[in-house]
Design a protein around this motif. Structure first.
Motif, PDB file in Angstrom:
ATOM      1  N   GLN A  92       0.856  -1.185   0.000  1.00  0.00           N
ATOM      2  CA  GLN A  92       0.000   0.000   0.000  1.00  0.00           C
ATOM      3  C   GLN A  92       0.892   1.235   0.000  1.00  0.00           C
ATOM      4  OE1 GLN A  92      -2.174  -0.492   3.600  1.00  0.00           O
ATOM      5  NE2 GLN A  92      -3.137  -2.381   2.946  1.00  0.00           N
ATOM      6  N   ALA A  93       0.335   2.366  -0.341  1.00  0.00           N
ATOM      7  CA  ALA A  93       1.109   3.609  -0.359  1.00  0.00           C
ATOM      8  C   ALA A  93       1.644   3.930   1.031  1.00  0.00           C
ATOM      9  CB  ALA A  93       0.253   4.752  -0.873  1.00  0.00           C
ATOM     10  N   SER A  94       0.913   3.560   2.071  1.00  0.00           N
ATOM     11  CA  SER A  94       1.340   3.850   3.444  1.00  0.00           C
ATOM     12  C   SER A  94       2.540   3.004   3.873  1.00  0.00           C
ATOM     13  CB  SER A  94       0.174   3.630   4.408  1.00  0.00           C
ATOM     14  OG  SER A  94      -0.244   2.280   4.361  1.00  0.00           O
ATOM     15  N   ASP A  95       2.928   2.002   3.075  1.00  0.00           N
ATOM     16  CA  ASP A  95       4.091   1.183   3.405  1.00  0.00           C
ATOM     17  C   ASP A  95       5.406   1.931   3.173  1.00  0.00           C
ATOM     18  OD1 ASP A  95       2.728  -1.074   4.284  1.00  0.00           O
ATOM     19  OD2 ASP A  95       2.559  -1.896   2.257  1.00  0.00           O
ATOM     20  N   TYR A  96       5.368   2.971   2.397  1.00  0.00           N
ATOM     21  CA  TYR A  96       6.573   3.781   2.178  1.00  0.00           C
ATOM     22  C   TYR A  96       6.625   4.810   3.310  1.00  0.00           C
ATOM     23  CZ  TYR A  96      10.262   5.607  -0.879  1.00  0.00           C
ATOM     24  OH  TYR A  96      11.464   5.966  -1.416  1.00  0.00           O
ATOM     25  N   PRO A  97       7.611   4.720   4.185  1.00  0.00           N
ATOM     26  CA  PRO A  97       7.655   5.648   5.330  1.00  0.00           C
ATOM     27  C   PRO A  97       7.634   7.110   4.890  1.00  0.00           C
ATOM     28  CG  PRO A  97       9.289   3.913   5.581  1.00  0.00           C
ATOM     29  CD  PRO A  97       8.739   3.793   4.199  1.00  0.00           C
ATOM     30  N   GLU A  98       6.837   7.904   5.585  1.00  0.00           N
ATOM     31  CA  GLU A  98       6.645   9.308   5.228  1.00  0.00           C
ATOM     32  C   GLU A  98       7.962  10.090   5.267  1.00  0.00           C
ATOM     33  OE1 GLU A  98       4.880  12.453   3.681  1.00  0.00           O
ATOM     34  OE2 GLU A  98       3.853  10.558   3.988  1.00  0.00           O
ATOM     35  N   GLU A  99       8.771   9.851   6.296  1.00  0.00           N
ATOM     36  CA  GLU A  99      10.046  10.567   6.400  1.00  0.00           C
ATOM     37  C   GLU A  99      10.952  10.230   5.212  1.00  0.00           C
ATOM     38  OE1 GLU A  99      14.002  10.963   9.221  1.00  0.00           O
ATOM     39  OE2 GLU A  99      12.243   9.915  10.009  1.00  0.00           O
ATOM     40  N   ALA A 100      10.992   8.950   4.829  1.00  0.00           N
ATOM     41  CA  ALA A 100      11.814   8.541   3.690  1.00  0.00           C
ATOM     42  C   ALA A 100      11.308   9.178   2.402  1.00  0.00           C
ATOM     43  CB  ALA A 100      11.810   7.018   3.564  1.00  0.00           C
ATOM     44  N   ARG A 101      10.010   9.296   2.292  1.00  0.00           N
ATOM     45  CA  ARG A 101       9.423   9.928   1.110  1.00  0.00           C
ATOM     46  C   ARG A 101       9.801  11.407   1.043  1.00  0.00           C
ATOM     47  NH1 ARG A 101       3.297   8.486  -0.166  1.00  0.00           N
ATOM     48  NH2 ARG A 101       4.064   6.738   1.013  1.00  0.00           N
ATOM     49  N   ARG A 102       9.693  12.082   2.194  1.00  0.00           N
ATOM     50  CA  ARG A 102      10.044  13.518   2.228  1.00  0.00           C
ATOM     51  C   ARG A 102      11.518  13.744   1.905  1.00  0.00           C
ATOM     52  NH1 ARG A 102       7.029  13.853   7.072  1.00  0.00           N
ATOM     53  NH2 ARG A 102       9.005  13.671   8.175  1.00  0.00           N
ATOM     54  N   GLN A 103      12.374  12.861   2.410  1.00  0.00           N
ATOM     55  CA  GLN A 103      13.811  12.998   2.196  1.00  0.00           C
ATOM     56  C   GLN A 103      14.247  12.522   0.813  1.00  0.00           C
ATOM     57  OE1 GLN A 103      16.018  14.380   4.281  1.00  0.00           O
ATOM     58  NE2 GLN A 103      14.512  14.759   5.887  1.00  0.00           N
ATOM     59  N   GLY A 104      13.373  11.787   0.121  1.00  0.00           N
ATOM     60  CA  GLY A 104      13.703  11.268  -1.205  1.00  0.00           C
ATOM     61  C   GLY A 104      14.559  10.015  -1.150  1.00  0.00           C
ATOM     62  N   TRP A 105      14.514   9.294  -0.021  1.00  0.00           N
ATOM     63  CA  TRP A 105      15.298   8.073   0.129  1.00  0.00           C
ATOM     64  C   TRP A 105      14.681   6.945  -0.677  1.00  0.00           C
ATOM     65  CZ3 TRP A 105      15.351   8.265   6.179  1.00  0.00           C
ATOM     66  CH2 TRP A 105      16.185   9.313   6.595  1.00  0.00           C
ATOM     67  N   SER A 106      15.502   6.216  -1.368  1.00  0.00           N
ATOM     68  CA  SER A 106      15.025   5.042  -2.102  1.00  0.00           C
ATOM     69  C   SER A 106      16.120   3.990  -2.111  1.00  0.00           C
ATOM     70  CB  SER A 106      14.608   5.407  -3.530  1.00  0.00           C
ATOM     71  OG  SER A 106      15.723   5.890  -4.249  1.00  0.00           O
ATOM     72  N   GLY A 107      15.732   2.761  -2.368  1.00  0.00           N
ATOM     73  CA  GLY A 107      16.694   1.674  -2.414  1.00  0.00           C
ATOM     74  C   GLY A 107      15.999   0.332  -2.281  1.00  0.00           C
ATOM     75  N   THR A 108      16.780  -0.721  -2.365  1.00  0.00           N
ATOM     76  CA  THR A 108      16.241  -2.082  -2.267  1.00  0.00           C
ATOM     77  C   THR A 108      16.909  -2.799  -1.099  1.00  0.00           C
ATOM     78  OG1 THR A 108      15.864  -2.196  -4.636  1.00  0.00           O
ATOM     79  CG2 THR A 108      15.952  -4.280  -3.468  1.00  0.00           C
ATOM     80  N   THR A 109      16.096  -3.369  -0.246  1.00  0.00           N
ATOM     81  CA  THR A 109      16.577  -4.170   0.878  1.00  0.00           C
ATOM     82  C   THR A 109      16.419  -5.632   0.513  1.00  0.00           C
ATOM     83  OG1 THR A 109      15.825  -2.481   2.432  1.00  0.00           O
ATOM     84  CG2 THR A 109      16.276  -4.671   3.332  1.00  0.00           C
ATOM     85  N   LEU A 110      17.462  -6.406   0.669  1.00  0.00           N
ATOM     86  CA  LEU A 110      17.369  -7.852   0.447  1.00  0.00           C
ATOM     87  C   LEU A 110      17.087  -8.488   1.807  1.00  0.00           C
ATOM     88  CD1 LEU A 110      17.589  -9.996  -1.764  1.00  0.00           C
ATOM     89  CD2 LEU A 110      19.984 -10.268  -1.123  1.00  0.00           C
ATOM     90  N   VAL A 111      15.908  -9.083   1.925  1.00  0.00           N
ATOM     91  CA  VAL A 111      15.448  -9.641   3.195  1.00  0.00           C
ATOM     92  C   VAL A 111      15.638 -11.147   3.181  1.00  0.00           C
ATOM     93  CG1 VAL A 111      13.464  -9.897   4.740  1.00  0.00           C
ATOM     94  CG2 VAL A 111      13.769  -7.783   3.447  1.00  0.00           C
ATOM     95  N   GLY A 112      16.312 -11.663   4.204  1.00  0.00           N
ATOM     96  CA  GLY A 112      16.444 -13.101   4.384  1.00  0.00           C
ATOM     97  C   GLY A 112      15.224 -13.612   5.119  1.00  0.00           C
TER      98      GLY A 112
END
Length: 182
Positions: A92-112
């Motif tokens: 959902q759109a709410s899964d993207y943290p608001e602070e990260a969105r404001r700061q423009g942070w992006s990336g991919t986390t590899l989850v085990g």
């Protein structure tokens, strides 16, 4: 021609066209006891028999369970895909943290992901960071809430470790530059 004469004429015509008294359905009913598949072939393919070869009659084989023919590597990839698919369908759109969105942070986390012998996710951990702890923590929460419905047959009844990528990206908006014309 009166009504009775017309019916008698039609009946005589039918008898002339069909040498067997009961037609294909009575013939089929007689064969039903011998072999149901012959009866089915007569009723469905009777009109088209001249256009193709007769079907081979085989006994039904028990259905293979989906994923039964996969080797170990293919089974692990299939499980990773299943978890990714489930995760993708619940984002959902709410899964993207608001602070990260404001700061423009992006990336991919590899989850085990550790999937237990019971088919439930037992443990999640960061195998490769996105570079932002906030995004990594959110990726762990998102994967932990996934419910797996299908596990390849080869991987069942044992604990399995797989990796699932979780990407956080802000779509670039198309900007139109308006330049003043002289």
């Amino acid at each position: 021609m009166n009504w009775n004469a017309r019916i008698k004429t039609q009946m005589a015509e039918r008898k002339r066209r069909m040498p067997f008294k009961g037609g294909p359905y009575l013939f089929c009913a007689g064969l039903l006891l011998a072999s149901p598949s012959i009866c089915e072939a007569v009723s469905t393919d009777g009109a088209r028999a001249g256009h193709r070869k007769a079907a081979k009659i085989t006994r039904a084989q028990p259905a293979k369970e989906y994923g039964a023919g996969l080797n170990e590597q293919q089974s692990l990839r299939a499980l990773e895909s299943e978890i990714s698919r489930k995760l993708g369908s619940s984002i959902q759109a709410s899964d993207y943290p608001e602070e990260a969105r404001r700061q423009g942070w992006s990336g991919t986390t590899l989850v085990g992901v550790v999937v237990g012998a019971d088919g439930k996710i037992k443990q999640v951990s960061v195998r490769k960071t996105s570079g932002f702890p906030l995004l990594d923590e959110q990726a762990l929460r998102m994967v932990a809430r996934v419910r797996i419905w299908w596990i390849p047959q080869r991987l069942r009844k044992r604990e399995v470790n797989v990796s699932v990528p979780v990407g956080f990206y802000i779509p670039r908006r198309l900007t139109t530059s308006t330049s003043a014309s002289p």
